[in-house]
Design a protein around this motif. Structure first.
Motif, PDB file in Angstrom:
ATOM      1  N   GLY A 262       0.734  -1.305  -0.067  1.00 34.44           N
ATOM      2  CA  GLY A 262      -0.019  -0.109   0.108  1.00 34.44           C
ATOM      3  C   GLY A 262       0.902   1.183   0.089  1.00 34.44           C
ATOM      4  N   LEU A 263       2.130   1.297  -0.202  1.00 33.90           N
ATOM      5  CA  LEU A 263       2.981   2.381  -0.243  1.00 33.90           C
ATOM      6  C   LEU A 263       2.518   3.229  -1.048  1.00 33.90           C
ATOM      7  CD1 LEU A 263       6.594   0.765  -0.011  1.00 33.90           C
ATOM      8  CD2 LEU A 263       5.181   2.461   1.723  1.00 33.90           C
ATOM      9  N   VAL A 264       2.025   3.204  -2.389  1.00 33.14           N
ATOM     10  CA  VAL A 264       1.573   4.103  -3.335  1.00 33.14           C
ATOM     11  C   VAL A 264       0.281   4.839  -2.921  1.00 33.14           C
ATOM     12  CG1 VAL A 264       0.671   4.490  -5.679  1.00 33.14           C
ATOM     13  CG2 VAL A 264       2.611   2.877  -5.251  1.00 33.14           C
ATOM     14  N   VAL A 265      -0.768   4.229  -2.373  1.00 33.73           N
ATOM     15  CA  VAL A 265      -1.788   4.743  -1.914  1.00 33.73           C
ATOM     16  C   VAL A 265      -1.381   5.528  -0.561  1.00 33.73           C
ATOM     17  CG1 VAL A 265      -3.830   4.378  -0.728  1.00 33.73           C
ATOM     18  CG2 VAL A 265      -3.366   3.097  -2.660  1.00 33.73           C
ATOM     19  N   ASP A 266      -0.504   4.934   0.249  1.00 33.01           N
ATOM     20  CA  ASP A 266      -0.010   5.863   1.503  1.00 33.01           C
ATOM     21  C   ASP A 266       0.745   7.461   1.041  1.00 33.01           C
ATOM     22  OD1 ASP A 266      -1.155   3.887   3.012  1.00 33.01           O
ATOM     23  OD2 ASP A 266       1.146   3.002   3.440  1.00 33.01           O
ATOM     24  N   HIS A 267       1.455   7.106   0.062  1.00 30.60           N
ATOM     25  CA  HIS A 267       2.062   8.499  -0.606  1.00 30.60           C
ATOM     26  C   HIS A 267       1.132   9.437  -1.075  1.00 30.60           C
ATOM     27  CE1 HIS A 267       4.694  10.943  -3.311  1.00 30.60           C
ATOM     28  NE2 HIS A 267       5.366  10.862  -2.162  1.00 30.60           N
ATOM     29  N   GLU A 268      -0.036   8.821  -1.499  1.00 32.12           N
ATOM     30  CA  GLU A 268      -1.007   9.911  -2.490  1.00 32.12           C
ATOM     31  C   GLU A 268      -1.854  10.301  -1.404  1.00 32.12           C
ATOM     32  OE1 GLU A 268      -3.251   7.270  -4.935  1.00 32.12           O
ATOM     33  OE2 GLU A 268      -1.727   7.345  -6.449  1.00 32.12           O
ATOM     34  N   GLU A 269      -2.011   9.584  -0.115  1.00 30.97           N
ATOM     35  CA  GLU A 269      -2.702  10.260   0.958  1.00 30.97           C
ATOM     36  C   GLU A 269      -1.881  11.234   1.881  1.00 30.97           C
ATOM     37  OE1 GLU A 269      -5.982   9.541   2.644  1.00 30.97           O
ATOM     38  OE2 GLU A 269      -6.409   9.140   0.213  1.00 30.97           O
ATOM     39  N   GLY A 270      -0.650  11.451   1.359  1.00 28.84           N
ATOM     40  CA  GLY A 270       0.370  12.305   2.212  1.00 28.84           C
ATOM     41  C   GLY A 270       0.812  11.781   3.484  1.00 28.84           C
ATOM     42  N   TRP A 271       0.722  10.384   3.643  1.00 28.21           N
ATOM     43  CA  TRP A 271       1.411   9.874   4.800  1.00 28.21           C
ATOM     44  C   TRP A 271       2.701  10.002   4.628  1.00 28.21           C
ATOM     45  CZ3 TRP A 271      -1.818   4.988   6.553  1.00 28.21           C
ATOM     46  CH2 TRP A 271      -2.678   5.181   6.636  1.00 28.21           C
ATOM     47  N   ARG A 272       3.592  10.062   5.779  1.00 27.77           N
ATOM     48  CA  ARG A 272       5.097  10.165   5.955  1.00 27.77           C
ATOM     49  C   ARG A 272       5.566   9.028   6.857  1.00 27.77           C
ATOM     50  NH1 ARG A 272       4.377  11.869   1.862  1.00 27.77           N
ATOM     51  NH2 ARG A 272       4.666  13.643   0.777  1.00 27.77           N
ATOM     52  N   THR A 273       4.983   7.747   6.583  1.00 31.80           N
ATOM     53  CA  THR A 273       5.395   6.996   7.500  1.00 31.80           C
ATOM     54  C   THR A 273       6.796   6.298   7.268  1.00 31.80           C
ATOM     55  OG1 THR A 273       4.646   5.134   5.883  1.00 31.80           O
ATOM     56  CG2 THR A 273       2.962   5.947   7.592  1.00 31.80           C
ATOM     57  N   LEU A 274       7.107   5.466   8.370  1.00 34.20           N
ATOM     58  CA  LEU A 274       8.534   5.014   8.134  1.00 34.20           C
ATOM     59  C   LEU A 274       8.752   4.103   6.934  1.00 34.20           C
ATOM     60  CD1 LEU A 274      11.445   4.228   9.114  1.00 34.20           C
ATOM     61  CD2 LEU A 274      10.265   2.285  10.299  1.00 34.20           C
ATOM     62  N   PRO A 275       7.916   3.047   6.494  1.00 34.53           N
ATOM     63  CA  PRO A 275       8.027   2.473   5.255  1.00 34.53           C
ATOM     64  C   PRO A 275       7.707   3.412   3.894  1.00 34.53           C
ATOM     65  CG  PRO A 275       6.183   1.301   6.468  1.00 34.53           C
ATOM     66  CD  PRO A 275       6.681   2.806   7.348  1.00 34.53           C
ATOM     67  N   VAL A 276       7.061   4.602   3.911  1.00 33.51           N
ATOM     68  CA  VAL A 276       7.081   5.339   2.862  1.00 33.51           C
ATOM     69  C   VAL A 276       8.480   6.087   2.539  1.00 33.51           C
ATOM     70  CG1 VAL A 276       6.110   7.688   2.177  1.00 33.51           C
ATOM     71  CG2 VAL A 276       4.657   5.971   3.053  1.00 33.51           C
ATOM     72  N   ARG A 277       9.111   6.566   3.985  1.00 31.64           N
ATOM     73  CA  ARG A 277      10.464   6.953   3.944  1.00 31.64           C
ATOM     74  C   ARG A 277      11.342   6.296   3.306  1.00 31.64           C
ATOM     75  NH1 ARG A 277      10.773  12.324   6.643  1.00 31.64           N
ATOM     76  NH2 ARG A 277       8.852  12.878   7.362  1.00 31.64           N
ATOM     77  N   VAL A 278      11.249   5.050   3.773  1.00 30.49           N
ATOM     78  CA  VAL A 278      12.465   4.025   3.324  1.00 30.49           C
ATOM     79  C   VAL A 278      12.150   3.738   1.720  1.00 30.49           C
ATOM     80  CG1 VAL A 278      12.974   1.734   3.330  1.00 30.49           C
ATOM     81  CG2 VAL A 278      12.728   3.074   5.498  1.00 30.49           C
ATOM     82  N   ALA A 279      10.851   3.691   1.324  1.00 29.70           N
ATOM     83  CA  ALA A 279      10.469   3.545  -0.139  1.00 29.70           C
ATOM     84  C   ALA A 279      11.382   4.440  -0.843  1.00 29.70           C
ATOM     85  CB  ALA A 279       9.190   3.258  -0.314  1.00 29.70           C
ATOM     86  N   LEU A 280      10.991   5.800  -0.321  1.00 29.25           N
ATOM     87  CA  LEU A 280      11.668   7.065  -1.233  1.00 29.25           C
ATOM     88  C   LEU A 280      13.134   7.073  -1.427  1.00 29.25           C
ATOM     89  CD1 LEU A 280       9.214   9.907   0.316  1.00 29.25           C
ATOM     90  CD2 LEU A 280       9.096   8.815  -1.944  1.00 29.25           C
TER      91      LEU A 280
END
Length: 313
Positions: A262-280
């Motif tokens: 769900g990283l793409v959806v999390d990023h679209e929602e503006g979330w800045r979770t640890l997995p999103v930051r690692v994915a970036l």
């Protein structure tokens, strides 16, 4: 002789002046009929197309551009998929629940607990995980409608949110006595871990501290195992600091792996979770690999410590 010539000329004239048969687009010519609307003696002649026979299997013949009618088997399968008990089961995240319950049940056996105790541990964790899964999907209902409409159980009208809330209440009434049955301290420890999980569904999920509920809940699991005793007679002992830290890190690793789809959806929602930051930083496709490998390594370390009597302080 002249009569014969006149007869042949009349026949040739009739053949050249006969109307051409109309052609249906994409199909064979349609033969005109001379039947009147009212039957014989109806008072006139009408050209009418004879409808092509419908295929026996309910599909189109490819000439009119229509779509095939659904088969009865497909309709029954769709009905089964919309059956609310099945939707309720899907909303419980059953694979994660079964995996976590099996892992903690095996951990109880690894620590020398009796088979019936390990079974109660597994049952307790299974019910707790099911409750957490239902609560998670209720919290994410609006978000799932925006991104997964029709694919998540609570985004379809066949599963009412009230049914899920009632199921959560029943699950809580079941998980409390199950947890306490293997010891008051152990039971309260597990209930605390479950409460942290439920709070994590509500807060900290979209920010940089998204890993905290995972680390805390997994960090409490070793205490649930070491303090446990059948019927509450055995008070047990606290786990070692190393085991607690490794279990907390295991929770963070599971958080990475579970968040990968769900990283793409999390990023679209503006979330800045640890997995999103690692994915970036390393790419979304590598988050699952990193989280999975880290989880396997930490789980193996916990098994080694359990086999070597290094689980308790």
């Amino acid at each position: 002789m002249r009569r014969k010539q006149r007869r042949e000329a009349a026949q040739a004239t009739a053949q050249t002046t006969a109307p051409a048969a109309p052609v249906r687009p994409g199909g064979p010519p349609v033969r005109p009929t001379t039947e009147t609307p009212g039957g014989p003696g109806g008072g006139g002649t009408a050209l009418a197309e004879r409808p092509a026979p419908a295929p026996a299997d309910g599909t189109t013949d490819g000439t009119t551009g229509g779509t095939a009618a659904p088969t009865s088997d497909g309709g029954r399968l769709a009905g089964v998929r919309r059956w609310w008990p099945l939707l309720l089961l899907r909303a419980a995240h059953p694979r994660q629940a079964l995996l976590t319950a099996a892992a903690l049940g095996a951990g109880a056996l690894l620590l020398g607990r009796a088979t019936q105790e390990a079974a109660v541990v597994a049952a307790t964790v299974l019910v707790g995980q099911v409750v957490a899964g239902w609560h998670h999907d209720l919290v994410d209902r609006d978000r799932d409608r925006r991104h997964h409409a029709g694919r998540k159980p609570l985004t379809v009208p066949d599963l009412d949110p009230g049914t899920v809330w009632f199921s959560i209440a029943c699950g809580v009434l079941l998980v409390v006595p199950l947890a306490i049955s293997t010891g008051v301290v152990a039971g309260l420890t597990y209930l605390a871990a479950l409460l942290v999980t439920l709070l994590g569904n509500l807060v900290l999920r979209g920010g940089v501290l998204s890993w905290v509920p995972w680390a805390v809940s997994f960090g409490l699991y070793p205490a649930y195992l070491t303090y446990g005793g059948w019927g509450g007679d055995h008070l047990g002992s606290p786990p070692s600091v190393l085991v607690t830290v490794l279990a907390a890190l295991l929770g963070v690793a599971v958080h990475l792996a579970r968040s990968a789809p769900g990283l793409v959806v999390d990023h679209e929602e503006g979330w800045r979770t640890l997995p999103v930051r690692v994915a970036l930083r390393i790419g979304a496709s590598r988050v699952l690999l990193v989280g999975g490998l880290l989880a396997l390594a930490l789980a193996a370390a916990l098994v080694v410590l359990g086999l070597g009597d290094g689980f308790t302080a």
